[in-house]
Design an enzyme around this catalytic site. Structure first.
Site, PDB file in Angstrom:
ATOM      1  N   SER A  45       9.268 -56.568  19.609  1.00 22.78           N
ATOM      2  CA  SER A  45       9.361 -56.046  18.241  1.00 22.78           C
ATOM      3  C   SER A  45      10.777 -56.153  17.697  1.00 22.78           C
ATOM      4  O   SER A  45      10.975 -56.188  16.483  1.00 22.78           O
ATOM      5  CB  SER A  45       8.900 -54.587  18.197  1.00 22.78           C
ATOM      6  OG  SER A  45       9.703 -53.778  19.046  1.00 22.78           O
ATOM      7  N   LYS A  57      16.602 -47.632  18.185  1.00 19.14           N
ATOM      8  CA  LYS A  57      17.973 -47.129  18.331  1.00 19.14           C
ATOM      9  C   LYS A  57      18.772 -46.990  17.040  1.00 19.14           C
ATOM     10  O   LYS A  57      19.996 -46.847  17.104  1.00 19.14           O
ATOM     11  CB  LYS A  57      18.742 -48.042  19.280  1.00 19.14           C
ATOM     12  CG  LYS A  57      18.838 -49.493  18.803  1.00 19.14           C
ATOM     13  CD  LYS A  57      19.635 -50.351  19.757  1.00 19.14           C
ATOM     14  CE  LYS A  57      19.801 -51.776  19.230  1.00 19.14           C
ATOM     15  NZ  LYS A  57      20.629 -52.605  20.112  1.00 19.14           N
ATOM     16  N   ALA A  91      25.862 -42.315  24.273  1.00 17.93           N
ATOM     17  CA  ALA A  91      26.926 -41.325  24.106  1.00 17.93           C
ATOM     18  C   ALA A  91      26.710 -40.444  22.882  1.00 17.93           C
ATOM     19  O   ALA A  91      27.383 -39.420  22.744  1.00 17.93           O
ATOM     20  CB  ALA A  91      28.278 -42.025  24.019  1.00 17.93           C
ATOM     21  N   THR A  92      25.775 -40.814  22.000  1.00 14.94           N
ATOM     22  CA  THR A  92      25.531 -39.950  20.835  1.00 14.94           C
ATOM     23  C   THR A  92      24.921 -38.613  21.235  1.00 14.94           C
ATOM     24  O   THR A  92      24.842 -37.707  20.401  1.00 14.94           O
ATOM     25  CB  THR A  92      24.615 -40.647  19.805  1.00 14.94           C
ATOM     26  OG1 THR A  92      23.362 -40.935  20.401  1.00 14.94           O
ATOM     27  CG2 THR A  92      25.252 -41.919  19.277  1.00 14.94           C
ATOM     28  N   LYS A 117      16.741 -39.392  23.026  1.00 18.63           N
ATOM     29  CA  LYS A 117      17.377 -39.896  24.246  1.00 18.63           C
ATOM     30  C   LYS A 117      17.706 -38.758  25.218  1.00 18.63           C
ATOM     31  O   LYS A 117      17.505 -38.872  26.435  1.00 18.63           O
ATOM     32  CB  LYS A 117      18.644 -40.668  23.885  1.00 18.63           C
ATOM     33  CG  LYS A 117      18.388 -42.023  23.248  1.00 18.63           C
ATOM     34  CD  LYS A 117      17.874 -43.030  24.260  1.00 18.63           C
ATOM     35  CE  LYS A 117      17.979 -44.457  23.770  1.00 18.63           C
ATOM     36  NZ  LYS A 117      17.600 -45.448  24.783  1.00 18.63           N
ATOM     37  N   GLY A 162      15.965 -57.785  24.844  1.00 12.56           N
ATOM     38  CA  GLY A 162      16.911 -57.363  23.819  1.00 12.56           C
ATOM     39  C   GLY A 162      18.346 -57.736  24.144  1.00 12.56           C
ATOM     40  O   GLY A 162      18.633 -58.441  25.131  1.00 12.56           O
ATOM     41  N   TYR A 221      17.283 -39.752  16.892  1.00 14.32           N
ATOM     42  CA  TYR A 221      17.537 -40.773  17.910  1.00 14.32           C
ATOM     43  C   TYR A 221      18.227 -40.156  19.121  1.00 14.32           C
ATOM     44  O   TYR A 221      17.764 -40.299  20.265  1.00 14.32           O
ATOM     45  CB  TYR A 221      18.392 -41.891  17.327  1.00 14.32           C
ATOM     46  CG  TYR A 221      19.057 -42.758  18.372  1.00 14.32           C
ATOM     47  CD1 TYR A 221      18.293 -43.591  19.190  1.00 14.32           C
ATOM     48  CD2 TYR A 221      20.439 -42.725  18.569  1.00 14.32           C
ATOM     49  CE1 TYR A 221      18.889 -44.374  20.168  1.00 14.32           C
ATOM     50  CE2 TYR A 221      21.038 -43.509  19.542  1.00 14.32           C
ATOM     51  CZ  TYR A 221      20.267 -44.331  20.336  1.00 14.32           C
ATOM     52  OH  TYR A 221      20.857 -45.097  21.312  1.00 14.32           O
TER      53      TYR A 221
END
Length: 342
Positions: free
Chosen positions: A36, A86, A127-128, A154, A12, A150
């Site tokens: 994917s 993500k 950081a979310t 995490k 990625g 999401y």
């Protein structure tokens, strides 16, 4: 003596740049990726840049039998876990996918590591997990209030990794990214999003490159200097260097049972209009844009206090906004259709 690193999701955007940094630091790498959301062309180009071929094992991180085979065949010293999905918006619409891939996939990986006696791991977090901040800049001690499946998936993995570390004396780190942008200075690898880009830099790049007609700026009445949202953008090569520093810390200095969370950001907030102005200066022409209504969930300002990474493993971001834009634009110009040409 350099080590062998298993990099999940290594084909990625972040993974490919991190592979270059690991190889240039002398490490050996093994990549697990189901492709994917990535192209095998990225790995071929990593090999060109680093002058070393990259071994790809195509498969799903949830496949326990495959993981056992990988650990049996390769002397893995540390795992760099980047594999996952993500998109915040997609996670709201399809939370099951995010918990199955991100959370269950990580459990499968950590369980296979434990079976194989591999006890070092770096996890690609976000950081979310902080949610809407009360104060900025954000330190690692800020309240954790994830606002999407999401971010929740995490944070669940962060807790999971910390639990494995405590129970089994692993050495581990959770890296909380801010906003990765830019590309390798060669222009050979970069961000190649599927469909419509969800992030500012690739969207601007595609408008500048005539793949899209106009950039929408969502809101210009926020309590910031120019009314547009401010974010902490970090050059992807700086982010890659942060991963290498984290891996080397685990290999050489970390204590058993340790699993800190560490911000990877610049500590500098740039507004949407500031980013657009720098992009226009880089390109040498105006980029079509319009003001649109605010998006639900956007916060005015979001940026890191990156002192923890400097203190723990001697890392800090070095590239400025001009370099981020220049390298991202070079990638866009050389690869107007991403990796599709390959």
């Amino acid at each position: 003596m350099h080590s062998t690193i298993l990099v999940t999701g290594g084909a990625g955007y972040i993974g490919s740049h991190t592979l270059v940094a690991l190889l240039e630091d002398g490490h050996r790498v093994v990549v697990l990726d189901d492709l994917s959301n990535a192209s095998p062309a990225a790995l071929a180009r990593v090999g060109e840049i680093a002058g070393k071929p990259v071994q790809l094992i195509r498969g799903d991180v949830r496949d326990g039998a495959l993981l056992d085979q990988i650990f049996a065949m390769h002397p893995i010293d540390c795992v760099l876990h980047l594999a996952g999905v993500k998109a915040v918006g997609e996670s709201v619409a399809n939370p099951q996918k995010y918990f199955e891939i991100n959370t269950q996939g990580s459990l499968a990986l950590f369980s296979a590591m434990q079976r194989a006696g591999v006890a070092r791991a770096v996890f690609s977090s976000t950081a979310t997990v902080y949610g809407a901040p009360e104060f900025v800049p954000l330190t690692e001690a800020a309240a954790l209030r994830p606002e999407s499946p999401y971010a929740t998936s995490k944070l669940a993995v962060e807790y999971m990794l910390a639990g494995f570390a405590r129970a089994h004396s692993w050495r581990a780190i959770n890296l909380r990214y801010f906003n990765p942008v830019g590309a390798h200075p060669s222009g050979r690898i970069g961000e190649d999003p599927l469909g419509e880009p969800a992030n500012l830099f690739p969207y601007i790049a595609q408008v500048a490159g005539k793949r899209r007609q106009i950039l929408s700026i969502f809101g210009n009445d926020y309590p910031t200097a120019d009314g547009t949202c401010e974010r902490d953008y970090i050059h992807v090569c700086d982010l890659a260097a942060g991963h290498v520093a984290a891996v080397n810390y685990l290999l050489n200095h970390a204590m058993p049972g340790e699993c800190p969370a560490v911000n990877l950001g610049t500590g500098q907030a740039y507004s949407v209009l500031q980013v657009l102005a720098q992009w226009q200066a880089t390109c040498g022409f105006d980029i079509a844009h319009q003001i649109a209504p605010r998006r639900a969930g956007d916060v005015p300002s979001y940026f890191a206090n990156p002192a923890g990474a400097q203190s723990l493993f001697g890392w800090r971001a070095r590239q400025d906004l001009a370099r981020m834009c220049a390298d991202h634009w070079a990638w866009q110009q050389q690869n107007p259709h991403g990796y599709n040409a390959d």
